[in-house]
Structures are given as C-alpha cells and as structure tokens.
Design an enzyme around this catalytic site. Structure first.
Site, PDB file in Angstrom:
ATOM      1  N   ARG A 128       0.855  -1.180   0.000  1.00  0.00           N
ATOM      2  CA  ARG A 128       0.000   0.000   0.000  1.00  0.00           C
ATOM      3  C   ARG A 128       0.889   1.225   0.000  1.00  0.00           C
ATOM      4  NH1 ARG A 128      -4.825   0.936   4.323  1.00  0.00           N
ATOM      5  NH2 ARG A 128      -3.136   0.902   5.828  1.00  0.00           N
ATOM      6  N   THR A 152      -0.749   7.602  -1.039  1.00  0.00           N
ATOM      7  CA  THR A 152      -2.048   7.582  -1.731  1.00  0.00           C
ATOM      8  C   THR A 152      -2.978   6.523  -1.154  1.00  0.00           C
ATOM      9  OG1 THR A 152      -1.271   5.920  -3.304  1.00  0.00           O
ATOM     10  CG2 THR A 152      -0.868   8.216  -3.884  1.00  0.00           C
ATOM     11  N   ASP A 199      -1.308  -2.937  12.872  1.00  0.00           N
ATOM     12  CA  ASP A 199      -0.692  -3.408  11.628  1.00  0.00           C
ATOM     13  C   ASP A 199      -0.530  -4.925  11.700  1.00  0.00           C
ATOM     14  OD1 ASP A 199       1.214  -4.224   9.634  1.00  0.00           O
ATOM     15  OD2 ASP A 199       1.667  -2.099   9.339  1.00  0.00           O
ATOM     16  N   ASP A 226       2.939  -6.471  10.620  1.00  0.00           N
ATOM     17  CA  ASP A 226       3.987  -6.304  11.631  1.00  0.00           C
ATOM     18  C   ASP A 226       3.778  -7.253  12.794  1.00  0.00           C
ATOM     19  OD1 ASP A 226       5.706  -4.476  10.536  1.00  0.00           O
ATOM     20  OD2 ASP A 226       4.660  -2.722  11.343  1.00  0.00           O
TER      21      ASP A 226
HETATM   22  N1  U5P Z   1      -3.681  -3.035   7.244  1.00  0.00           N
HETATM   23  C1  U5P Z   1      -3.426  -3.412   8.550  1.00  0.00           C
HETATM   24  N2  U5P Z   1      -4.160  -2.866   9.562  1.00  0.00           N
HETATM   25  C2  U5P Z   1      -5.157  -1.971   9.344  1.00  0.00           C
HETATM   26  C3  U5P Z   1      -5.410  -1.592   8.020  1.00  0.00           C
HETATM   27  C4  U5P Z   1      -4.671  -2.142   6.996  1.00  0.00           C
HETATM   28  O1  U5P Z   1      -2.549  -4.226   8.823  1.00  0.00           O
HETATM   29  O2  U5P Z   1      -5.800  -1.529  10.312  1.00  0.00           O
HETATM   30  C5  U5P Z   1      -2.904  -3.608   6.133  1.00  0.00           C
HETATM   31  C6  U5P Z   1      -3.132  -5.074   5.989  1.00  0.00           C
HETATM   32  O3  U5P Z   1      -1.872  -5.683   6.038  1.00  0.00           O
HETATM   33  C7  U5P Z   1      -3.754  -5.311   4.657  1.00  0.00           C
HETATM   34  C8  U5P Z   1      -3.773  -3.989   3.999  1.00  0.00           C
HETATM   35  O4  U5P Z   1      -2.989  -6.195   3.891  1.00  0.00           O
HETATM   36  O5  U5P Z   1      -3.279  -3.024   4.933  1.00  0.00           O
HETATM   37  C9  U5P Z   1      -5.197  -3.732   3.561  1.00  0.00           C
HETATM   38  O6  U5P Z   1      -5.372  -2.469   3.298  1.00  0.00           O
HETATM   39  P1  U5P Z   1      -6.464  -1.928   2.292  1.00  0.00           P
HETATM   40  O7  U5P Z   1      -5.916  -2.103   0.903  1.00  0.00           O
HETATM   41  O8  U5P Z   1      -7.751  -2.658   2.510  1.00  0.00           O
HETATM   42  O9  U5P Z   1      -6.563  -0.482   2.686  1.00  0.00           O
END
Ligand code: U5P
Length: 208
Positions: free
Chosen positions: A103, A107, A199, A202
C-alpha cells in the site's frame, strides 16, 4: 453479494484475544491461523459434492467428495501469509496463488509487485486471504487480477473488515462474498481499522 460476519463463539473469543496490545508475536500468529481456519470452514460450507463409489471394508459403498478442481488459496503478501496455514489445515491439497501488493503510504493505493497464480484458475474457487479489509484497495486489486486471469468464483476471508472497505468491494465486485470475524467501526485518517488489530503484517512477522 453478502457479508458473513461469523459470530461463532470460538471465532469471537480468538479475535478478542488478538485485539490485546499485550499479545506476543507467537500468539498473534497462531490466532491469525486459527481464525483463518474457522473462516475457511464457514466459507466452504456450500461447496458442491458429487457421489462416487469405492471399496469399503464390507464391499462397494457410495461416498461424497468435493466436485471440480481443487480450491486455490490466494494470500495477499505479506500479511495474508499469516492466515495461510490455518486455511491449509482444512484444505490441505489446495493450490496456492500468491499476490504481492503493498500500500502506497501516501495515496493508500495498492501497487502489485508479485503475481504467481495456480494453473486452471478459471475452473477453481479462489479464497483470497488478508487479515484486514481496510480501504478495500488491496482486495479489489487482487480480485481484479484474478478475474483478468479468468477466475469466476471468488470469496474473501478477512479477520477484520471496515465498513468503508466492504462498501468499496461490494460496489466493485458484487459477486464476491466476504467472510469476516468482525465488521469494525471505521477507518482512521491513516487507513487503519478502528478498533481493528493494528498493523497485522507487523504483528504476524514480529517486525515492530
Ligand atoms: N492493514 C493493517 N491494519 C489496518 C489496516 C490495513 O494491517 O488496520 C494492512 C493489511 O496488512 C492489509 C492492507 O494487507 O493493509 C489492507 O489495506 P487496504 O488495501 O484494505 O486499505
């Protein structure tokens, strides 16, 4: 399309443990796999069966087996790997299709950097696994990629989902069912789910 929020006590209990800020890497990783396993049980409960005959101890008998090509599990790198073992506990002969997305922190848009899909993807059901459905960007990009490769049967398995991400996936891919342990409150400005798990990558890999 529908969202299946799995209220099974084991799922809710394990998810509750995962939310604690005190969890060790080992324990978080184990729970991610366990909840992944239980979500798989729910997500596969309408798989089509076919009868077949075989030799049993008392002669020829009829049994049931899952029809069609083997499932493909699609972990989204890297956090999705944390659910993979749990999914494979239930579908050990599944094929694994790995998709690498990160990600963009500015953006919040997903960028694909790796893609290795199982053969005959058009005749397999895909179970996409990622612990968090946040903005929905990663899930939508992965589903786009699977559909471009010819896959027509796709389900998403996520530990926690944000309403914003669900709405986006529903709008982009109304045919894809989502299985989750919890639909949480909201996203914060950084795209993290509240209350969420933090996260997930992590925590699973112990990189924080
Ligand atoms: N992600 C997290 N915790 C959160 C939000 C996102 O770990 O609270 C990470 C996850 O690893 C997932 C990705 O793979 O971001 C999904 O983000 P999205 O594309 O749905 O925004």
């Amino acid at each position: 399309m529908s969202v299946h929020e799995i209220k099974h006590p084991l799922v809710q209990h394990k998810l509750g443990l995962m939310r604690s800020s005190e969890k060790s890497t080992r324990s978080f990783r184990q729970l991610a796999a366990e909840v992944g396993c239980l979500l798989t049980y729910e997500a596969t409960k309408d798989l089509e069966l076919e009868p077949y005959t075989m030799q049993g101890w008392c002669g020829e008998i009829e049994a049931q087996r899952i029809k069609g090509k083997k499932i493909t599990v699609v972990p989204i790198l890297r956090a999705g790997l944390g659910m993979l073992d749990g999914v494979l506990d239930l579908v050990p002969s599944a094929k694994i299709s790995v998709v690498g997305l990160y990600r963009d922190e500015e953006t919040l848009e997903p960028v694909t950097y790796f893609e290795k899909l199982a053969s005959d993807i058009e005749s397999r059901m895909a179970l996409v696994v990622d612990p968090m459905l946040a903005t929905g960007g990663s899930m939508i990009a992965t589903i786009d990629l699977l559909k471009n490769a010819g896959c027509t049967s796709i389900r998403a398995l996520v530990l926690v989902a944000a309403p914003e991400g669900i709405a986006k996936v529903q709008a982009a891919h109304p045919d894809v069912d989502i299985f989750t342990a919890s639909v949480d409150q909201k996203l914060n400005e950084q795209g993290y789910i509240i209350p969420g798990l933090g996260d997930a990558g992590d925590k699973i890999f112990g990189t924080k």
